[in-house]
Scaffold this motif. Structure first.
Motif, PDB file in Angstrom:
ATOM      1  N   ALA A   1      19.180   9.601   9.839  1.00  0.00           N
ATOM      2  CA  ALA A   1      18.283   8.435   9.270  1.00  0.00           C
ATOM      3  C   ALA A   1      16.927   8.784   9.971  1.00  0.00           C
ATOM      4  O   ALA A   1      15.972   8.914   9.373  1.00  0.00           O
ATOM      5  N   LYS A   2      16.782   9.276  11.346  1.00  0.00           N
ATOM      6  CA  LYS A   2      15.764   9.498  12.116  1.00  0.00           C
ATOM      7  C   LYS A   2      15.018  10.878  11.415  1.00  0.00           C
ATOM      8  O   LYS A   2      13.895  10.739  11.212  1.00  0.00           O
ATOM      9  N   ALA A   3      15.723  11.839  11.102  1.00  0.00           N
ATOM     10  CA  ALA A   3      15.198  13.234  10.753  1.00  0.00           C
ATOM     11  C   ALA A   3      14.950  12.968   9.145  1.00  0.00           C
ATOM     12  O   ALA A   3      14.149  13.380   8.696  1.00  0.00           O
ATOM     13  N   ALA A   4      15.544  12.048   8.359  1.00  0.00           N
ATOM     14  CA  ALA A   4      15.171  11.544   7.000  1.00  0.00           C
ATOM     15  C   ALA A   4      13.847  10.846   7.233  1.00  0.00           C
ATOM     16  O   ALA A   4      12.636  11.236   6.371  1.00  0.00           O
ATOM     17  N   MET A   5      13.115  10.283   8.141  1.00  0.00           N
ATOM     18  CA  MET A   5      12.207   9.454   8.210  1.00  0.00           C
ATOM     19  C   MET A   5      11.082  10.420   8.329  1.00  0.00           C
ATOM     20  O   MET A   5      10.045  10.381   7.640  1.00  0.00           O
ATOM     21  N   GLU A   6      11.343  11.553   9.124  1.00  0.00           N
ATOM     22  CA  GLU A   6      10.540  12.700   9.363  1.00  0.00           C
ATOM     23  C   GLU A   6      10.120  13.469   8.101  1.00  0.00           C
ATOM     24  O   GLU A   6       9.122  13.868   7.810  1.00  0.00           O
ATOM     25  N   HIS A   7      11.300  13.557   7.672  1.00  0.00           N
ATOM     26  CA  HIS A   7      11.099  14.448   6.312  1.00  0.00           C
ATOM     27  C   HIS A   7      10.371  13.569   5.281  1.00  0.00           C
ATOM     28  O   HIS A   7       9.458  14.385   4.548  1.00  0.00           O
ATOM     29  N   ALA A   8      10.536  12.270   5.281  1.00  0.00           N
ATOM     30  CA  ALA A   8       9.985  11.521   4.209  1.00  0.00           C
ATOM     31  C   ALA A   8       8.598  11.383   4.184  1.00  0.00           C
ATOM     32  O   ALA A   8       7.639  11.757   3.379  1.00  0.00           O
ATOM     33  N   GLU A   9       8.065  11.471   5.664  1.00  0.00           N
ATOM     34  CA  GLU A   9       6.844  11.666   6.088  1.00  0.00           C
ATOM     35  C   GLU A   9       5.914  12.734   5.465  1.00  0.00           C
ATOM     36  O   GLU A   9       4.920  12.552   5.080  1.00  0.00           O
TER      37      GLU A   9
ATOM     38  N   GLY B   1       0.862  -1.357   0.188  1.00  0.00           N
ATOM     39  CA  GLY B   1       0.077   0.079   0.012  1.00  0.00           C
ATOM     40  C   GLY B   1       0.964   1.291  -0.007  1.00  0.00           C
ATOM     41  O   GLY B   1       1.756   1.510  -0.684  1.00  0.00           O
ATOM     42  N   LYS B   2       0.566   2.123   0.662  1.00  0.00           N
ATOM     43  CA  LYS B   2       1.149   3.560   0.981  1.00  0.00           C
ATOM     44  C   LYS B   2       2.179   3.590   1.784  1.00  0.00           C
ATOM     45  O   LYS B   2       3.080   4.613   2.010  1.00  0.00           O
ATOM     46  N   ALA B   3       2.621   2.502   2.474  1.00  0.00           N
ATOM     47  CA  ALA B   3       3.636   2.132   3.653  1.00  0.00           C
ATOM     48  C   ALA B   3       4.824   2.755   3.074  1.00  0.00           C
ATOM     49  O   ALA B   3       5.104   2.148   1.960  1.00  0.00           O
ATOM     50  N   THR B   4       5.853   3.369   3.703  1.00  0.00           N
ATOM     51  CA  THR B   4       7.205   3.655   3.172  1.00  0.00           C
ATOM     52  C   THR B   4       8.169   2.532   3.248  1.00  0.00           C
ATOM     53  O   THR B   4       8.154   1.798   4.557  1.00  0.00           O
ATOM     54  N   THR B   5       8.758   2.368   2.309  1.00  0.00           N
ATOM     55  CA  THR B   5       9.814   1.283   2.273  1.00  0.00           C
ATOM     56  C   THR B   5      11.341   1.919   2.532  1.00  0.00           C
ATOM     57  O   THR B   5      11.713   2.695   1.868  1.00  0.00           O
ATOM     58  N   VAL B   6      11.976   1.182   3.877  1.00  0.00           N
ATOM     59  CA  VAL B   6      13.085   1.861   3.914  1.00  0.00           C
ATOM     60  C   VAL B   6      14.174   0.643   3.694  1.00  0.00           C
ATOM     61  O   VAL B   6      14.132  -0.244   4.008  1.00  0.00           O
ATOM     62  N   ILE B   7      15.103   1.453   2.916  1.00  0.00           N
ATOM     63  CA  ILE B   7      16.163   0.327   2.297  1.00  0.00           C
ATOM     64  C   ILE B   7      17.666   0.883   2.767  1.00  0.00           C
ATOM     65  O   ILE B   7      17.847   2.203   2.804  1.00  0.00           O
ATOM     66  N   MET B   8      18.240   0.068   3.209  1.00  0.00           N
ATOM     67  CA  MET B   8      19.572   0.678   3.880  1.00  0.00           C
ATOM     68  C   MET B   8      20.758   0.085   2.950  1.00  0.00           C
ATOM     69  O   MET B   8      20.725  -1.222   2.784  1.00  0.00           O
TER      70      MET B   8
ATOM     71  N   LYS C   1       8.687   3.129 -11.590  1.00  0.00           N
ATOM     72  CA  LYS C   1       7.862   2.117 -10.843  1.00  0.00           C
ATOM     73  C   LYS C   1       6.606   3.038 -10.179  1.00  0.00           C
ATOM     74  O   LYS C   1       5.792   2.535  -9.741  1.00  0.00           O
ATOM     75  N   GLY C   2       7.134   4.229 -10.453  1.00  0.00           N
ATOM     76  CA  GLY C   2       6.002   5.255  -9.562  1.00  0.00           C
ATOM     77  C   GLY C   2       6.291   5.834  -8.302  1.00  0.00           C
ATOM     78  O   GLY C   2       5.140   6.389  -7.645  1.00  0.00           O
ATOM     79  N   LYS C   3       7.496   5.274  -7.815  1.00  0.00           N
ATOM     80  CA  LYS C   3       7.791   5.653  -6.501  1.00  0.00           C
ATOM     81  C   LYS C   3       8.362   7.067  -6.471  1.00  0.00           C
ATOM     82  O   LYS C   3       8.843   7.453  -7.399  1.00  0.00           O
ATOM     83  N   LYS C   4       8.413   7.509  -5.103  1.00  0.00           N
ATOM     84  CA  LYS C   4       8.855   8.861  -4.706  1.00  0.00           C
ATOM     85  C   LYS C   4      10.152   8.642  -3.848  1.00  0.00           C
ATOM     86  O   LYS C   4       9.595   8.712  -2.757  1.00  0.00           O
ATOM     87  N   PRO C   5      11.327   8.283  -4.244  1.00  0.00           N
ATOM     88  CA  PRO C   5      12.177   7.937  -3.435  1.00  0.00           C
ATOM     89  C   PRO C   5      12.914   9.095  -2.931  1.00  0.00           C
ATOM     90  O   PRO C   5      13.169  10.303  -3.338  1.00  0.00           O
ATOM     91  N   LEU C   6      13.637   8.961  -1.546  1.00  0.00           N
ATOM     92  CA  LEU C   6      14.269  10.080  -0.951  1.00  0.00           C
ATOM     93  C   LEU C   6      15.808   9.328  -0.821  1.00  0.00           C
ATOM     94  O   LEU C   6      15.939   8.162  -0.025  1.00  0.00           O
TER      95      LEU C   6
END
Ligand code: GDP
Length: 297
Positions: A173-181, A99-106, A129-134
């Motif tokens: 990484a934490k700040a990036a997650m907030e930014h992504a949201e 669904g709309k959940a964010t996928t985190v790849i390290m 693929k239509g994703k919006k990566p950060l």
């Protein structure tokens, strides 16, 4: 060209097999001994080679094959099938969260393996693929690495999140997650620091990132040109950090084949993609059957 020597040697063995109308057990054994030598010279892991030859031999030395219409061809077919199986049989797709959940790849790997380049290559693929990566610059030790990610991100027209070199990778990484949201990025790719050699500090840093944010896929980039070293690196990263898949870079170079043929068998983790050049479009899905056919020539 990749696998040239291995392919040439296997071709010679196959030519001998094809030229024989009937095959004796001794013929098969001689041929498999040559296959074994060729694989070892291509820097394939010793245990993997032993198991591989055993599997082929068990299937090849049997009434059905030996008394068949075209025994040489049958043995070649078995080699092809076993080689495909060695590399994982099925193509493994990178798994995104539903669904709309964010996928985190390290992304992880040794310095120079091609990690930062591959991060940008993946971003391009996901965009298609239509994703919006950060893309997230977690390598705080090399300002040049941050800059490289920014340049590549720009080329791919994907956003790069950076906080310079004065924050910890965990905080970034934490700040990036907030930014992504906030910004609706549904794929976050963390580009972590590489070192020249595996060290405890590096592994600890990766473990800490994994403890701080939910990482769905840990991908390791290894240089195909380094043969069994690449396999050892993969084993170590898997044991210390846990990896979900491997990306084999520089498969366009003069690689002997050892890494491609050993990684799945040694680590149990699939190769997902192969890097086929320096350009950001040079990343291909990994197909075990196609790779086996390429190696066998
Ligand atoms: P990192 O230190 O792991 O981030 O490695 P980089 O991404 O900076 O890559 C190191 C070098 O390898 C660069 O010159 C890249 O252009 C090159 N490189 C990366 N992937 C490939 C590949 O698939 N093929 C080739 N030929 N070069 C590659």
């Amino acid at each position: 060209m990749a696998f040239e020597s291995l392919t040439d040697k296997l071709q010679d063995v196959f030519k001998d097999l094809r030229s024989k109308g009937r095959l004796t057990e001794a013929d098969v054994k001689v041929a498999l001994k040559e296959v074994k030598m060729a694989l070892l010279e291509a820097d394939v892991n010793f245990k993997v080679v032993k198991q591989f030859v055993k599997s082929v031999e068990e299937r090849a030395i049997g009434q059905d094959v030996m008394n068949g219409l075209n025994p040489g061809q049958m043995v070649i077919k078995i080699v092809n099938e076993e080689m495909t199986s060695l590399m994982g049989s099925e193509t493994q797709e990178l798994q995104f969260q539903p669904g709309k959940a964010t996928t985190v790849i390290m992304m992880c790997g040794l310095q120079g393996a091609g990690k930062t380049t591959t991060t940008a290559k993946l971003a391009g693929k996901f965009k298609l693929k239509g994703k919006k990566p950060l893309l997230v610059a977690c390598d705080i030790y090399r300002p040049a690495a941050i800059e490289q990610l920014q340049i590549n991100g720009e080329k791919q027209q994907v956003e790069v999140f950076s906080m310079g070199t004065s924050h910890s990778p965990v905080d970034i990484a934490k700040a990036a997650m907030e930014h992504a949201e906030k910004n609706g990025n549904n794929v976050v790719i963390l580009d972590t620091a590489g070192r020249l050699h595996i060290d405890e500090g590096m592994m600890e840093e990766l473990q800490k990132i994994k403890q701080a944010v939910t990482v769905h896929q840990t991908l390791l980039v290894v240089d195909a040109m380094t043969g069994q070293d690449a396999v050892n690196v993969a084993k170590e990263f898997d044991e210390k950090v846990g990896i979900d898949g491997v990306i084999l870079s520089k498969m366009d170079g003069d690689t002997r084949g050892g890494a491609a043929l050993s990684i799945k068998a040694v680590t149990g983790k699939p190769i997902l993609y192969v890097g086929m050049g320096e350009k950001l479009s040079d990343l291909e899905q990994f197909y075990p059957d196609r790779m086996a056919s390429r190696i066998l020539g």
